[in-house]
Design a protein around this motif. Sequence first.
Motif, PDB file in Angstrom:
ATOM      1  N   VAL A 101      89.053  40.313 -81.437  1.00  0.00           N
ATOM      2  CA  VAL A 101      90.048  39.422 -80.827  1.00  0.00           C
ATOM      3  C   VAL A 101      89.652  37.955 -81.027  1.00  0.00           C
ATOM      4  N   SER A 102      88.348  37.666 -81.076  1.00  0.00           N
ATOM      5  CA  SER A 102      87.899  36.294 -81.329  1.00  0.00           C
ATOM      6  C   SER A 102      88.318  35.827 -82.723  1.00  0.00           C
ATOM      7  N   TYR A 103      88.148  36.708 -83.718  1.00  0.00           N
ATOM      8  CA  TYR A 103      88.543  36.348 -85.081  1.00  0.00           C
ATOM      9  C   TYR A 103      90.052  36.137 -85.170  1.00  0.00           C
ATOM     10  N   LEU A 104      90.811  37.013 -84.506  1.00  0.00           N
ATOM     11  CA  LEU A 104      92.271  36.889 -84.561  1.00  0.00           C
ATOM     12  C   LEU A 104      92.750  35.614 -83.864  1.00  0.00           C
ATOM     13  N   LEU A 105      92.079  35.225 -82.779  1.00  0.00           N
ATOM     14  CA  LEU A 105      92.499  34.051 -82.033  1.00  0.00           C
ATOM     15  C   LEU A 105      92.029  32.745 -82.666  1.00  0.00           C
ATOM     16  N   PHE A 106      90.779  32.748 -83.157  1.00  0.00           N
ATOM     17  CA  PHE A 106      90.162  31.484 -83.559  1.00  0.00           C
ATOM     18  C   PHE A 106      89.817  31.395 -85.045  1.00  0.00           C
ATOM     19  N   GLY A 107      89.849  32.521 -85.772  1.00  0.00           N
ATOM     20  CA  GLY A 107      89.334  32.549 -87.135  1.00  0.00           C
ATOM     21  C   GLY A 107      90.021  31.589 -88.086  1.00  0.00           C
ATOM     22  N   LYS A 108      91.315  31.330 -87.901  1.00  0.00           N
ATOM     23  CA  LYS A 108      92.048  30.456 -88.814  1.00  0.00           C
ATOM     24  C   LYS A 108      92.611  29.225 -88.114  1.00  0.00           C
ATOM     25  N   ASP A 109      92.036  28.889 -86.973  1.00  0.00           N
ATOM     26  CA  ASP A 109      92.490  27.714 -86.230  1.00  0.00           C
ATOM     27  C   ASP A 109      91.961  26.452 -86.924  1.00  0.00           C
ATOM     28  N   PRO A 110      92.875  25.581 -87.455  1.00  0.00           N
ATOM     29  CA  PRO A 110      92.410  24.386 -88.184  1.00  0.00           C
ATOM     30  C   PRO A 110      91.741  23.345 -87.285  1.00  0.00           C
ATOM     31  N   ASN A 111      91.924  23.455 -85.982  1.00  0.00           N
ATOM     32  CA  ASN A 111      91.348  22.467 -85.062  1.00  0.00           C
ATOM     33  C   ASN A 111      89.866  22.730 -84.766  1.00  0.00           C
ATOM     34  N   ILE A 112      89.384  23.916 -85.166  1.00  0.00           N
ATOM     35  CA  ILE A 112      87.996  24.281 -84.846  1.00  0.00           C
ATOM     36  C   ILE A 112      87.074  23.817 -85.964  1.00  0.00           C
ATOM     37  N   ALA A 164      71.583  32.464 -82.104  1.00  0.00           N
ATOM     38  CA  ALA A 164      72.869  32.986 -82.577  1.00  0.00           C
ATOM     39  C   ALA A 164      73.641  31.923 -83.357  1.00  0.00           C
ATOM     40  N   ARG A 165      73.533  30.663 -82.944  1.00  0.00           N
ATOM     41  CA  ARG A 165      74.282  29.600 -83.622  1.00  0.00           C
ATOM     42  C   ARG A 165      73.789  29.404 -85.053  1.00  0.00           C
ATOM     43  N   VAL A 166      72.483  29.434 -85.270  1.00  0.00           N
ATOM     44  CA  VAL A 166      71.980  29.194 -86.624  1.00  0.00           C
ATOM     45  C   VAL A 166      72.170  30.417 -87.521  1.00  0.00           C
ATOM     46  N   VAL A 167      72.387  31.598 -86.914  1.00  0.00           N
ATOM     47  CA  VAL A 167      72.566  32.812 -87.718  1.00  0.00           C
ATOM     48  C   VAL A 167      74.030  33.034 -88.073  1.00  0.00           C
ATOM     49  N   VAL A 168      74.950  32.952 -87.097  1.00  0.00           N
ATOM     50  CA  VAL A 168      76.360  33.291 -87.361  1.00  0.00           C
ATOM     51  C   VAL A 168      77.316  32.145 -87.055  1.00  0.00           C
ATOM     52  N   GLY A 169      76.807  31.029 -86.597  1.00  0.00           N
ATOM     53  CA  GLY A 169      77.686  29.943 -86.173  1.00  0.00           C
ATOM     54  C   GLY A 169      78.581  29.407 -87.268  1.00  0.00           C
ATOM     55  N   GLN A 170      78.170  29.504 -88.555  1.00  0.00           N
ATOM     56  CA  GLN A 170      78.936  28.920 -89.646  1.00  0.00           C
ATOM     57  C   GLN A 170      80.122  29.779 -90.072  1.00  0.00           C
ATOM     58  N   PHE A 171      80.200  31.024 -89.602  1.00  0.00           N
ATOM     59  CA  PHE A 171      81.299  31.908 -89.985  1.00  0.00           C
ATOM     60  C   PHE A 171      82.593  31.520 -89.261  1.00  0.00           C
ATOM     61  N   PRO A 172      83.762  31.972 -89.756  1.00  0.00           N
ATOM     62  CA  PRO A 172      85.013  31.716 -89.026  1.00  0.00           C
ATOM     63  C   PRO A 172      84.919  32.230 -87.584  1.00  0.00           C
ATOM     64  N   ALA A 173      85.376  31.401 -86.663  1.00  0.00           N
ATOM     65  CA  ALA A 173      85.248  31.708 -85.235  1.00  0.00           C
ATOM     66  C   ALA A 173      83.785  31.915 -84.861  1.00  0.00           C
ATOM     67  N   GLY A 174      82.895  31.188 -85.549  1.00  0.00           N
ATOM     68  CA  GLY A 174      81.456  31.412 -85.384  1.00  0.00           C
ATOM     69  C   GLY A 174      80.957  31.217 -83.973  1.00  0.00           C
ATOM     70  N   LEU A 175      81.410  30.153 -83.300  1.00  0.00           N
ATOM     71  CA  LEU A 175      80.911  29.902 -81.953  1.00  0.00           C
ATOM     72  C   LEU A 175      81.417  30.956 -80.968  1.00  0.00           C
ATOM     73  N   ALA A 176      82.621  31.479 -81.216  1.00  0.00           N
ATOM     74  CA  ALA A 176      83.126  32.575 -80.388  1.00  0.00           C
ATOM     75  C   ALA A 176      82.275  33.823 -80.601  1.00  0.00           C
ATOM     76  N   MET A 177      81.883  34.078 -81.842  1.00  0.00           N
ATOM     77  CA  MET A 177      81.011  35.216 -82.125  1.00  0.00           C
ATOM     78  C   MET A 177      79.632  35.020 -81.493  1.00  0.00           C
ATOM     79  N   VAL A 178      79.170  33.775 -81.499  1.00  0.00           N
ATOM     80  CA  VAL A 178      77.914  33.465 -80.810  1.00  0.00           C
ATOM     81  C   VAL A 178      78.023  33.846 -79.333  1.00  0.00           C
ATOM     82  N   ALA A 179      79.151  33.504 -78.725  1.00  0.00           N
ATOM     83  CA  ALA A 179      79.348  33.808 -77.302  1.00  0.00           C
ATOM     84  C   ALA A 179      79.258  35.309 -77.037  1.00  0.00           C
ATOM     85  N   VAL A 180      79.859  36.114 -77.915  1.00  0.00           N
ATOM     86  CA  VAL A 180      79.847  37.569 -77.723  1.00  0.00           C
ATOM     87  C   VAL A 180      78.450  38.137 -77.960  1.00  0.00           C
TER      88      VAL A 180
END
Length: 429
Positions: free
Chosen positions: A191-202, A85-101
């Motif tokens: 909800v992952s995108y809304l919470l983490f998608g634009k977080d500059p710390n990630i 999942a990390r190599v497929v979608v990890g690079q997208f905004p909130a990618g690691l959160a999407m990996v988790a889901v």
Amino acid sequence: MDPHLPILLFGSFGVLLFLNFPIAAALGISSVLVIAVFDLAPLELIPQQLLSATDSWTLLAVPFFILAGNILGKTAISERLVRLARVVVGQFPAGLAMVAVIVSIFFAGISGSGPADTAALGAILIPGMVAAGYDRRSAAALMAAGGGIGIIIPPSIALVIYGVVANASISKLFIAGILPGILVGLSLFTVSYLLFGKDPNIRPEKRGSLREIGVAFKDAAWGLLAPLIILGGIYGGIFTATEAATVAVVYGVIVGFFIHRDLKFSDLPEILIDTGVTTGVVMLLVCTASVFAWVLNTSGVAAAAASGLLHLASGKIVGLLLINGVLLVAGCFMDAISIFYILLPILLPVVKALGIDLVHFGIVMTANMAIGQITPPVGVNLFVACGIARISMKEISRAVLPMVAAQAVALLVISFWPDLSLFLTRFMR
């Protein structure tokens, strides 16, 4: 019906829970107390009821699915799925959160248990998300919510118990849980995108090359095949849900010992002990909850409560809203098995009177139980995630509120769009 009976039954049950008695003990003690005080039946009936509660071919699926989950959980399947999942979608905004889901959805098709999913995946992803700049509390909350998908997407122990109590087809329940489980996953995506998608710390993940994706896919292929074999066999009419549980065990043994070779024979005692303990806890709940349900039916409490609920429900929409409200509140204080045995005797007459399909209602009820696993004070997935993230229950309870809201929206869709649950079942052989 004696008006004091429900007061004693639910009052003693509530007091015992307040005193931190295990739910199984509270159910059994309150039931025996009411039977003795109101002379509902000879006490010799209780052992017979306990025996009949577990004397079921269908319930054999429970220990076998638990065993299969423990076997596959001891392998590195979860790590392989995360890597893919990390190599497929990890690079997208909130990618690691999407990996988790995404991994929660796939792993749900292996374990059938919310706490097990949370523990297996949270141990890998929560530290990884924190290292990437995600808020520790939100990362733990997301993993707890993702773990709840494990009881909606088959194989699901909760759906097995519902099928036994409601006398509904477990094979159809399993197939019916696929699309609603994916919908719950999509709600967590949002909800992952809304919470983490634009977080500059990630920090974004590195984009995987085609070669890396191919290697990761090959490495995770056996993990991806597990749910496909189980569900494909049920959907194609090759085996029943109970037989699928034994197929899952055989598959886990082959993958663990002979393909990945992650398992050793020295691991078997621990696996079997864990399976025995978990099965014992589940079956003890089944036994004592069945006695409690027998008291509800025999005393007339269930019929009176169903009549009152039907009086309040002016139609299917209002009825479903009322039922969902009751289930969400109950999920804050009890586990799914107890709720099935305690509330189904009350709810089934209402469900049938409102013309709600039993398979559809099973998915609605289980989706409520998934939310119950992340709502305090007894949200079991929250406790697991707290232990991994080393945060307090108060911290995770605040962080999980957006996930609860997202799953509540998905629950409404599942409740009022029956075809989402029933569509795939129409093509079963």
